[in-house]
Design a protein around this motif. Structure first.
Motif, PDB file in Angstrom:
ATOM      1  N   LEU A   1      94.578  41.566  36.403  1.00  0.00           N
ATOM      2  CA  LEU A   1      95.133  41.757  37.742  1.00  0.00           C
ATOM      3  C   LEU A   1      95.003  43.212  38.195  1.00  0.00           C
ATOM      4  O   LEU A   1      94.712  43.479  39.371  1.00  0.00           O
TER       5      LEU A   1
ATOM      6  N   SER B   1      92.979  44.517  41.483  1.00  0.00           N
ATOM      7  CA  SER B   1      93.705  45.253  42.520  1.00  0.00           C
ATOM      8  C   SER B   1      92.995  46.553  42.888  1.00  0.00           C
ATOM      9  O   SER B   1      93.127  47.023  44.024  1.00  0.00           O
TER      10      SER B   1
ATOM     11  N   GLN C   1      97.363  36.732  40.267  1.00  0.00           N
ATOM     12  CA  GLN C   1      98.804  36.971  40.362  1.00  0.00           C
ATOM     13  C   GLN C   1      99.599  35.769  39.857  1.00  0.00           C
ATOM     14  O   GLN C   1     100.616  35.923  39.151  1.00  0.00           O
TER      15      GLN C   1
END
Length: 389
Positions: free
Chosen positions: A290, A294, A310
């Motif tokens: 993640l 990001s 997520q």
């Protein structure tokens, strides 16, 4: 000529079949069908000739009939069908045995009619079976795909941690408790090995004392001049053998209780710890995934991948926290159970050893009663004669 034909007809043989009826040959059927055709359609005199005279007459008796006008022969399709496939005639033997061929033909026609009425039933069953098989195959393929992705992520995270490139979630207090438990289990396993060896050696000593006491008893009966001395020693060895069996019972009880604590209670907690460590590795793997997504671009496709990552991260985080709580609870109860069990077992071991080597038979027996230790009768470990067969 009429007399000649009658004489030939009188001398013709009438064929008889094996059932007693007159035979019906294929030539007779053809002759009968030809006569019926002539009766229906009439003779065709346009392409025939009239033969005058008897059989074998001179060729000059043939009169051409091309000039004679007569009715034309009409085409009859039923006549051709009868000549090609004559209808089978029933056998007298089958009639006498009561066999009805029409019934079998009617049954076959009913089955064919039912099949024609429901032509899609078999195809529908086959189609539903194929759909079920296809669904199972797709489900297995999805599970294998998820397992492969999860294994890849966890392996990547594990190597990243070993080479110092990835971050790792650490609970210092819980990790310290886990290390203490593993060290304690290792030391308790050493106690089990030593106590088991003590049982083996002490059991051999008890058996030797029993054999020695039997020998002293035999010699006391065969040696009148040393009867008292041999008798004293025989009683002493028998008493030591009896006390030794009591001590063996206490040590066996001690080993059994410690074995249950180590190989069942502690092992169950360590299995939960192993699940917790796997959940921690999965949580860190999806957390790193993640974080990488990001830091990347924020287009539509990337946002979809970030949202899915997520969800996976949240799922593995909940699993990790749940197992961490389970490990903490099990470690707490294990510590309480360990103290309680080992307090009782260590007290039993001390009192039994002290009473035995002090020669205090009464105190040894009271120790066994206090801790509810039941001695096995002699020879109970040996299999029965039924088991030996």
């Amino acid at each position: 000529m009429a007399d000649n034909i009658m004489s030939k007809a009188a001398t013709m043989e009438i064929p008889i079949n094996r059932n007693g009826d007159t035979g019906t040959l294929a030539e007779d059927d053809s002759l009968e069908q030809d006569l019926q055709q002539v009766m229906v359609s009439g003779p065709n005199l346009n392409e025939t000739s009239i033969v005058s005279g008897g059989y074998g007459g001179p060729a000059g008796g043939i009169i051409p009939t091309s000039a004679i006008k007569g009715p034309a022969v009409h085409y009859n399709p039923e006549y051709l069908d009868r000549r090609r496939a004559p209808a089978p005639r029933p056998d007298i033997r089958m009639k006498s045995r009561g066999i009805n061929l029409s019934q079998s033909h009617s049954t076959a026609s009913q089955l064919a009619h039912q099949t024609n009425q429901h032509p899609g039933s078999m195809n529908h069953n086959t189609g539903s079976t194929e759909e079920i098989s296809r669904g199972v195959a797709v489900e297995k393929l999805d599970s294998v795909k998820k397992w492969g992705i999860n294994t890849y992520k966890c392996t990547k995270q594990m190597f990243s941690e070993k080479f110092g490139r990835g971050s790792r979630t650490v609970d210092l207090e819980l990790e310290a408790q886990i290390d203490v438990l593993r060290d304690t289990k290792s030391k308790y396993e050493s106690i089990l090995r030593l106590a088991t060896a003590l049982i083996t050696h002490f059991q051999n000593m008890v058996q030797t004392q029993q054999a020695l006491g039997d020998t002293f008893t035999d010699l006391s009966q065969k040696s009148p001049e040393l009867q008292d001395e041999f008798g004293y020693n025989a009683e002493t060895q028998k008493l030591l053998c009896k006390n030794g069996e009591s001590l063996l019972g206490a040590i066996n009880f001690f080993v059994s209780s410690v074995n249950t604590l180590v190989n069942k209670t502690m092992e169950d907690t360590l299995m939960t710890i192993k699940q917790y460590e796997n959940a921690r590795l999965e949580f860190d793997a999806y957390r790193s995934d993640l974080e990488e997504l990001s830091l990347g671009p924020r287009d539509a496709a990337a946002m979809v991948r970030i949202e899915m990552a997520q969800q996976e991260y949240q799922h593995h985080r909940e699993k990790y926290e749940r197992l961490r709580s389970d490990v903490s609870i099990k470690l707490k109860f294990l510590e309480e159970n360990k103290v309680k069990v080992m307090h009782k077992q260590l007290l039993l071991f001390h009192n039994a050893i002290s009473a035995y080597f002090a020669g205090n038979q009464q105190q040894l027996e009271q120790t066994l009663i206090q801790f509810n230790v039941k001695l096995k009768p002699p020879g109970s470990d040996k299999p029965s004669w039924l088991e030996e067969q």
